[in-house]
Each structure stands twice: as C-alpha cells, then as structure tokens.
Design a protein around this motif. Structure first.
Motif, PDB file in Angstrom:
ATOM      1  N   ALA A 114      57.471  43.667  45.509  1.00  0.00           N
ATOM      2  CA  ALA A 114      58.341  44.831  45.352  1.00  0.00           C
ATOM      3  C   ALA A 114      59.418  44.500  44.335  1.00  0.00           C
ATOM      4  CB  ALA A 114      58.982  45.192  46.683  1.00  0.00           C
ATOM      5  N   VAL A 115      59.771  45.492  43.526  1.00  0.00           N
ATOM      6  CA  VAL A 115      60.802  45.259  42.518  1.00  0.00           C
ATOM      7  C   VAL A 115      61.680  46.504  42.402  1.00  0.00           C
ATOM      8  CG1 VAL A 115      59.189  45.890  40.674  1.00  0.00           C
ATOM      9  CG2 VAL A 115      61.224  44.579  40.108  1.00  0.00           C
ATOM     10  N   ALA A 116      62.977  46.272  42.304  1.00  0.00           N
ATOM     11  CA  ALA A 116      63.933  47.360  42.092  1.00  0.00           C
ATOM     12  C   ALA A 116      64.727  47.039  40.834  1.00  0.00           C
ATOM     13  CB  ALA A 116      64.860  47.490  43.296  1.00  0.00           C
ATOM     14  N   PHE A 122      59.585  49.850  43.265  1.00  0.00           N
ATOM     15  CA  PHE A 122      58.310  49.785  42.555  1.00  0.00           C
ATOM     16  C   PHE A 122      57.593  48.515  42.986  1.00  0.00           C
ATOM     17  CE2 PHE A 122      61.250  52.252  40.010  1.00  0.00           C
ATOM     18  CZ  PHE A 122      60.490  53.356  39.651  1.00  0.00           C
ATOM     19  N   VAL A 123      56.318  48.429  42.654  1.00  0.00           N
ATOM     20  CA  VAL A 123      55.546  47.241  43.020  1.00  0.00           C
ATOM     21  C   VAL A 123      54.818  46.745  41.773  1.00  0.00           C
ATOM     22  CG1 VAL A 123      53.625  46.378  44.424  1.00  0.00           C
ATOM     23  CG2 VAL A 123      55.270  47.974  45.428  1.00  0.00           C
ATOM     24  N   VAL A 124      54.857  45.438  41.552  1.00  0.00           N
ATOM     25  CA  VAL A 124      54.121  44.843  40.431  1.00  0.00           C
ATOM     26  C   VAL A 124      52.634  45.011  40.706  1.00  0.00           C
ATOM     27  CG1 VAL A 124      53.635  42.700  39.192  1.00  0.00           C
ATOM     28  CG2 VAL A 124      55.973  43.173  40.007  1.00  0.00           C
ATOM     29  N   SER A 125      51.917  45.642  39.797  1.00  0.00           N
ATOM     30  CA  SER A 125      50.492  45.891  40.020  1.00  0.00           C
ATOM     31  C   SER A 125      49.672  44.689  39.556  1.00  0.00           C
ATOM     32  CB  SER A 125      50.055  47.141  39.263  1.00  0.00           C
ATOM     33  OG  SER A 125      49.792  46.824  37.911  1.00  0.00           O
ATOM     34  N   ALA A 126      48.380  44.743  39.836  1.00  0.00           N
ATOM     35  CA  ALA A 126      47.491  43.650  39.413  1.00  0.00           C
ATOM     36  C   ALA A 126      47.177  43.747  37.930  1.00  0.00           C
ATOM     37  CB  ALA A 126      46.204  43.683  40.232  1.00  0.00           C
ATOM     38  N   PRO A 164      67.828  42.817  42.622  1.00  0.00           N
ATOM     39  CA  PRO A 164      67.089  43.659  41.688  1.00  0.00           C
ATOM     40  C   PRO A 164      67.042  43.045  40.286  1.00  0.00           C
ATOM     41  CG  PRO A 164      69.241  44.609  42.194  1.00  0.00           C
ATOM     42  CD  PRO A 164      69.063  43.434  43.103  1.00  0.00           C
ATOM     43  N   ILE A 165      66.072  43.504  39.522  1.00  0.00           N
ATOM     44  CA  ILE A 165      65.970  43.143  38.110  1.00  0.00           C
ATOM     45  C   ILE A 165      66.956  44.022  37.343  1.00  0.00           C
ATOM     46  CG2 ILE A 165      64.450  43.205  36.088  1.00  0.00           C
ATOM     47  CD1 ILE A 165      63.648  40.996  38.020  1.00  0.00           C
ATOM     48  N   ARG A 166      67.822  43.382  36.584  1.00  0.00           N
ATOM     49  CA  ARG A 166      68.845  44.147  35.877  1.00  0.00           C
ATOM     50  C   ARG A 166      68.309  44.701  34.554  1.00  0.00           C
ATOM     51  NH1 ARG A 166      72.788  39.376  37.542  1.00  0.00           N
ATOM     52  NH2 ARG A 166      70.799  38.372  37.105  1.00  0.00           N
ATOM     53  N   VAL A 167      68.740  45.909  34.259  1.00  0.00           N
ATOM     54  CA  VAL A 167      68.279  46.587  33.044  1.00  0.00           C
ATOM     55  C   VAL A 167      69.470  47.226  32.328  1.00  0.00           C
ATOM     56  CG1 VAL A 167      65.992  47.140  33.993  1.00  0.00           C
ATOM     57  CG2 VAL A 167      67.858  48.782  34.263  1.00  0.00           C
ATOM     58  N   THR A 168      69.325  47.426  31.030  1.00  0.00           N
ATOM     59  CA  THR A 168      70.235  48.326  30.327  1.00  0.00           C
ATOM     60  C   THR A 168      69.488  49.646  30.156  1.00  0.00           C
ATOM     61  OG1 THR A 168      69.443  47.470  28.204  1.00  0.00           O
ATOM     62  CG2 THR A 168      71.454  46.493  29.096  1.00  0.00           C
ATOM     63  N   THR A 208      53.394  49.907  40.106  1.00  0.00           N
ATOM     64  CA  THR A 208      52.948  50.965  40.996  1.00  0.00           C
ATOM     65  C   THR A 208      54.172  51.773  41.413  1.00  0.00           C
ATOM     66  OG1 THR A 208      51.204  49.506  41.772  1.00  0.00           O
ATOM     67  CG2 THR A 208      51.668  51.463  43.103  1.00  0.00           C
ATOM     68  N   ASP A 209      54.088  53.062  41.197  1.00  0.00           N
ATOM     69  CA  ASP A 209      55.203  53.971  41.484  1.00  0.00           C
ATOM     70  C   ASP A 209      54.818  54.770  42.719  1.00  0.00           C
ATOM     71  OD1 ASP A 209      57.225  55.882  41.423  1.00  0.00           O
ATOM     72  OD2 ASP A 209      56.478  56.897  39.627  1.00  0.00           O
ATOM     73  N   SER A 210      54.850  54.100  43.901  1.00  0.00           N
ATOM     74  CA  SER A 210      54.322  54.765  45.098  1.00  0.00           C
ATOM     75  C   SER A 210      55.223  55.906  45.557  1.00  0.00           C
ATOM     76  CB  SER A 210      54.119  53.750  46.224  1.00  0.00           C
ATOM     77  OG  SER A 210      55.302  53.022  46.419  1.00  0.00           O
ATOM     78  N   GLU A 211      56.502  55.876  45.148  1.00  0.00           N
ATOM     79  CA  GLU A 211      57.385  57.002  45.484  1.00  0.00           C
ATOM     80  C   GLU A 211      57.244  58.132  44.471  1.00  0.00           C
ATOM     81  OE1 GLU A 211      61.414  55.658  46.378  1.00  0.00           O
ATOM     82  OE2 GLU A 211      60.610  53.736  47.063  1.00  0.00           O
ATOM     83  N   ARG A 212      56.370  57.943  43.528  1.00  0.00           N
ATOM     84  CA  ARG A 212      56.029  58.968  42.526  1.00  0.00           C
ATOM     85  C   ARG A 212      57.268  59.481  41.783  1.00  0.00           C
ATOM     86  NH1 ARG A 212      51.116  60.955  42.620  1.00  0.00           N
ATOM     87  NH2 ARG A 212      51.717  63.086  42.125  1.00  0.00           N
ATOM     88  N   VAL A 213      58.123  58.558  41.413  1.00  0.00           N
ATOM     89  CA  VAL A 213      59.337  58.911  40.677  1.00  0.00           C
ATOM     90  C   VAL A 213      58.975  59.607  39.367  1.00  0.00           C
ATOM     91  CG1 VAL A 213      61.359  57.968  39.476  1.00  0.00           C
ATOM     92  CG2 VAL A 213      60.641  56.995  41.678  1.00  0.00           C
ATOM     93  N   PHE A 214      57.953  59.071  38.704  1.00  0.00           N
ATOM     94  CA  PHE A 214      57.627  59.584  37.377  1.00  0.00           C
ATOM     95  C   PHE A 214      56.379  60.463  37.360  1.00  0.00           C
ATOM     96  CE2 PHE A 214      60.075  55.682  36.421  1.00  0.00           C
ATOM     97  CZ  PHE A 214      61.115  56.304  35.753  1.00  0.00           C
TER      98      PHE A 214
END
Lengths: 223, 301
Positions: B281-283, B200-204, B175-179, B214-220
């Motif tokens: 895909a990105v987490a 999430f998925v990197v969009s065009a 995964p991509i690390r975040v603070t 792209t938030d296909s799980e509609r988290v937000f």
C-alpha cells in the motif's frame, strides 16, 4: 518562415516546477506555431547565456525544461529570477538554424488512405507535402525522433485509431499537421506515409543526433 | 586490479548501471542509472568504489569469478548472499578469489540490489556512460539485460572506502512525498484532495520505466483524457493514463509525454518508492519544492 519581420511579441510563459530538480517554462498547453517558436528561441538564448546551476536545457514542442542540482545549493527562486530577466528580452526574430534536404520514398502503407482522406490523389498529396519547408518543432520523444511542422490546414489529419506495434527506423509519419521521422523501431498511432535513408541517430557519434529543434527541412522525393 | 566474472543466473531486469547518462534528453535518451541510488552508492563504498555495478531484482543473481580477485560490496533492498554457499552479512562486503561463486536470493523487502567492486566494469561507455537503458537499448552489454553466459571484465582501481551510514529504508515509514505536478491545475481541488487521502497499491506491472499503481478507490476512474502537447518528463512523475491508471515514471522513463501528470515523487523518496514490492500500500503526501530540497540536503549530512 517569416522574412524580415520585426520581433514579434512572444506568448506569455508560465514557469512551473517539475519535481524538485527541474522547472518548465511553458508557452502554452497545446501546440501552436507561435508557442513552438518561443520555446526554441528560449532554448537558444539559454545556450548563449547559461544560467548558473542549470545543468541541462531541453526544448519540447511548447516548453523548455531546465534541469538543476538542488543538492548543489541551487535555489528555484534564483533560477526563476534569472529566467524572467532573459524572457523579458527574448524575441524569435533571429533563430540560428541549419537547412537540410531530406529525400523520402513515399511508399508507406497509409499513403493511399491519407491521400484519400484529404481528398487528393497520392501524387497531389506528395506534391502538397513537399511544397514548402518545415521546421523541426521538437526532438527527444525517442532517440533521434523529430517532429516537423506545421503543415497548412488542408494537410491536417488526426492520428490513426489503431497503433502499429512497430515501425522501422527511418519511417516517415504523418498526423496532426506534422510529419515525423523515426530513428529507432517503435510503436506508433501515426500514419506511415514513407521511409527515408536519413538516419538521425548514431550512438557512437560525439553528438548522437544531427537535427535540432528550429532546423529547416525540405523534403523531396527520393530518386 | 583485474578480474573476470561469469554470469551463472540472471533475471530479465538485471542490468549494468552507473549513476546515469545525463545531458541526452534532447536526443531522446533519459538518464537511466540505479533505481535505488543510495543503495547503489552504499554498495560502491563497501566494494571500494570501482565505476559501475550490477543491479538485480528479487529474482536474484549468481556469478562466478572465473579469474583474478576483487573486493565486492553489496547493498540495496534486503537480500541473502552466499559466497560458495556460506551466508554473508547484508549489506556488506567480501573478498572474491578465482573460482568463488556469489549467489544472491531475495530477503524480506525491496525490489533492487547492487553488487559493486574495487575495480570498474570494463565496458566501453556509450554517450559517456555504461548504464543500460532498457528503453533506448544502449549501454551495458548490447543495451540489454544480463543473461547466463555473459562475461564481465573488471579493471582499474576504485575510489577507496569512506564511511557512510548503512541506511535501512524499510525503517522509513510514512507516505511517499510528492510535489504537485505539471498538470495539477487540470485536476479539480476535490480530486487532488482524494489523491492525497486515498490508498494506492503497487501493482505487479513494474519495471525500470514505470510502476503502475492499483487505484482500488477509483480516484481516477472518471479522469477524462486531456489533449496536451508533449512536455518533458522527469523521474518520479505520476502520470494518469487514459483509462485512469496512475503510473509513476522511473529511471528509464520516456523523455516526453502527453498524459496529464498530477504530482512528482520528491528525489529524497524515489529510492524508497522504487523498493516497494508489488502489493504494498502506498499513500502520497504533498510538500513544497523547498521542503523537498531541505529533505535532500538533510540526507547529505
């Protein structure tokens, strides 16, 4: 401007990391006059007493950004500690400011609508708008862009519901108790009330902008 | 050392960059600089350390050395590079003489690549940098992308070549690390947890200013727009737009913004994130600021 006032207690700030190379000192989450004065005062204090390892200090409306270089070994804890010391003696009683007179042509497409919404004739609105000086609340939203305020309560109006795709440099914008001046072309949802020849952005200059947060602006009708 | 190159093919996001224009945020100008700093640095080491370079995208790049000679280094994502039609190793370096044509096409992964030289990009700096700012329209050639017909002079020397590992970011999985971000406390604990568990998925829709996800799980999907005073933005900030779209702000980010920011990509992972192609895909995995610093320091050894 409060003349001859005793130092006022500043809102209690929070120190929040912003990523791994910056931290933000916030005096509030919504714009108030007091929070804005505190942010400007802190930025000035940091100019006078720089903290080792801090490479950039940027005031915004109610917060101040401190950017540092983690690769150089600077620790967040050390900066935060020095910041707390500085904050404990901070007051906003003696800001260093420059005064400016900005001529405005009140020729914007929204002038009539703004005046009507505030229940005034446009001449009344212009007089009320220019009646007292405003402070530069913040810079930096776009090159040379400045937020000025805060207007009295009777001059507070929300933004437009529609965004104009592009307004030219030198547009005078009005919304949310503020007047803003653009220095580059940009889209905006603010009301466009006028224009000015005052240009606050020149990338060929040593410093690209002229106005700083805290400066005092007096608006007058351009001849 | 001097040479002149003529651009024969360039895509809209092709730009001249150096390490960036710092110290200008209060004037409304973000730093810009390379989307993949490590790739840019490696190209510089391979090329001989001349100041500045050209950043290009998967649309590729082609130029001709119309006079002089120079050494060229190239790195970044994965690309195919040909000198006068002959394939060279990527990343790598080569000598160019008058009339030589360098042609670059996309490889298996990555969005951004760099060519740099043993001489500097001979363009007058604007506010201390030749980096092109797509937002402020400053730097480079007239503050714009390169296009066919542009001519770029190279002059002066470079810093010479020092050893550097030829990092292959495609091999860094995970995964991509975040603070946690400036407004993380405005998102509920359950929403923050979903953010770290969702894919999430990197969009065009990506450029030097930002990458929409792209938030296909509609988290937000139900994240309500909050009214916030504008605060400073830094590269890597993950901002949630009013319609719930997450956007990761990149090198040409707007200097300030009023949308809520849930997290910030750590500096050590921002290059890797920039190289993720649309559809990937990105987490995101939260780490502490101290951990982010340790990651950066381990990169330097």
């Amino acid at each position: 401007m409060v003349a001859l006032s005793a130092p006022q207690a500043l809102p209690t700030p929070t120190i929040v990391p912003l990523g791994d190379s910056a931290l933000l000192v916030r005096f509030g989450s919504t714009l108030t006059d007091q929070a804005n004065r505190a942010a400007i005062a802190l930025a000035l204090a940091l100019d006078r007493s720089p903290i080792a390892g801090v490479v950039e200090v940027v005031p915004s409306l109610v917060s101040v950004l401190l950017r540092y270089e983690p690769a150089a070994g600077t620790s967040l804890g050390t900066i935060a500690g020095e910041l707390r010391l500085l904050l404990s003696v901070l007051d906003d009683s003696a800001p260093v400011t420059t005064s400016w007179v900005i001529p405005i042509r009140f020729d914007g497409p929204d002038l009539e609508a703004v005046s009507a919404a505030l229940g005034m004739a446009s001449s009344q609105f212009v007089a009320a708008h220019n009646a007292r000086p405003l402070r530069v609340l913040a810079t930096g939203f776009a090159p040379g862009f400045v937020y000025c305020g805060l207007h009295a309560d009777e001059l507070v109006l929300p933004r437009r519901t529609e965004v104009r795709p592009a307004v030219p440099p030198g547009s005078v914008l009005f919304a949310a108790g503020q007047t803003a001046i653009t220095a580059t072309a940009m889209p905006t949802g603010w009301h466009v009330i006028g224009s000015t020849d005052f240009a606050n952005f020149d990338p060929s200059g040593e410093l690209p902008t002229r106005l700083n947060a805290g400066d005092v602006l007096t608006f007058e009708v351009a001849p | 050392m001097s040479a002149v190159l003529a651009i024969l093919r360039a895509a809209p996001l092709t730009s001249i960059q150096d390490r960036g224009r710092f110290g200008m945020l209060q004037h409304g100008i973000s730093a810009s600089g390379p989307m993949d700093k490590a790739g840019y640095d490696l190209a510089g080491v391979l090329g001989g350390g001349g100041h500045g370079g050209i950043e290009f995208t998967t649309a590729g790049l082609e130029f001709k050395l119309s006079s002089g000679q120079c050494r060229v280094g190239f790195a970044g994502g994965d690309f195919q590079i040909r000198r006068n039609g002959t394939l060279l190793d990527w990343p790598g370096s080569g000598q160019l003489g008058e009339g030589d044509v360098l042609s670059i096409t996309p490889g298996r992964w990555g969005n951004y690549g760099y060519v740099r030289f043993d001489a500097g990009i001979d363009i007058a700096p604007v506010l201390g940098s030749v980096a092109t700012s797509s937002r402020a329209r400053l730097g480079g050639i007239e503050g714009r992308s390169l296009r066919v017909g542009d001519v770029i002079a190279l002059s002066g020397g470079g810093d010479g070549i020092t050893a550097i590992s030829q990092r292959r970011p495609e091999l860094e999985a995970g995964p991509i690390r975040v603070t946690w971000g400036l407004h993380a406390d405005l998102f509920s604990p359950s929403l923050r947890q979903r953010f770290t568990e969702a894919g999430f998925v990197v969009s065009a829709s990506l450029d030097r200013m930002g990458v929409r996800l792209t938030d296909s799980e509609r988290v937000f999907a139900d994240a309500t727009i909050l009214s916030l005073a504008s605060d400073a933005i830094v590269p890597g900030d993950i901002q949630i737009l009013g319609d719930g779209t997450p956007i990761v702000l990149m090198r040409d980010h707007q200097p300030t913004g009023g949308y809520p920011r849930i997290a910030t990509v750590v500096s050590a992972d921002l290059d890797r994130f920039a190289q993720l192609r649309p559809g990937t895909a990105v987490a995101f995995a939260p780490v502490t600021v101290e951990h982010a610093h340790a990651l950066l320091r381990s990169r330097q050894t």
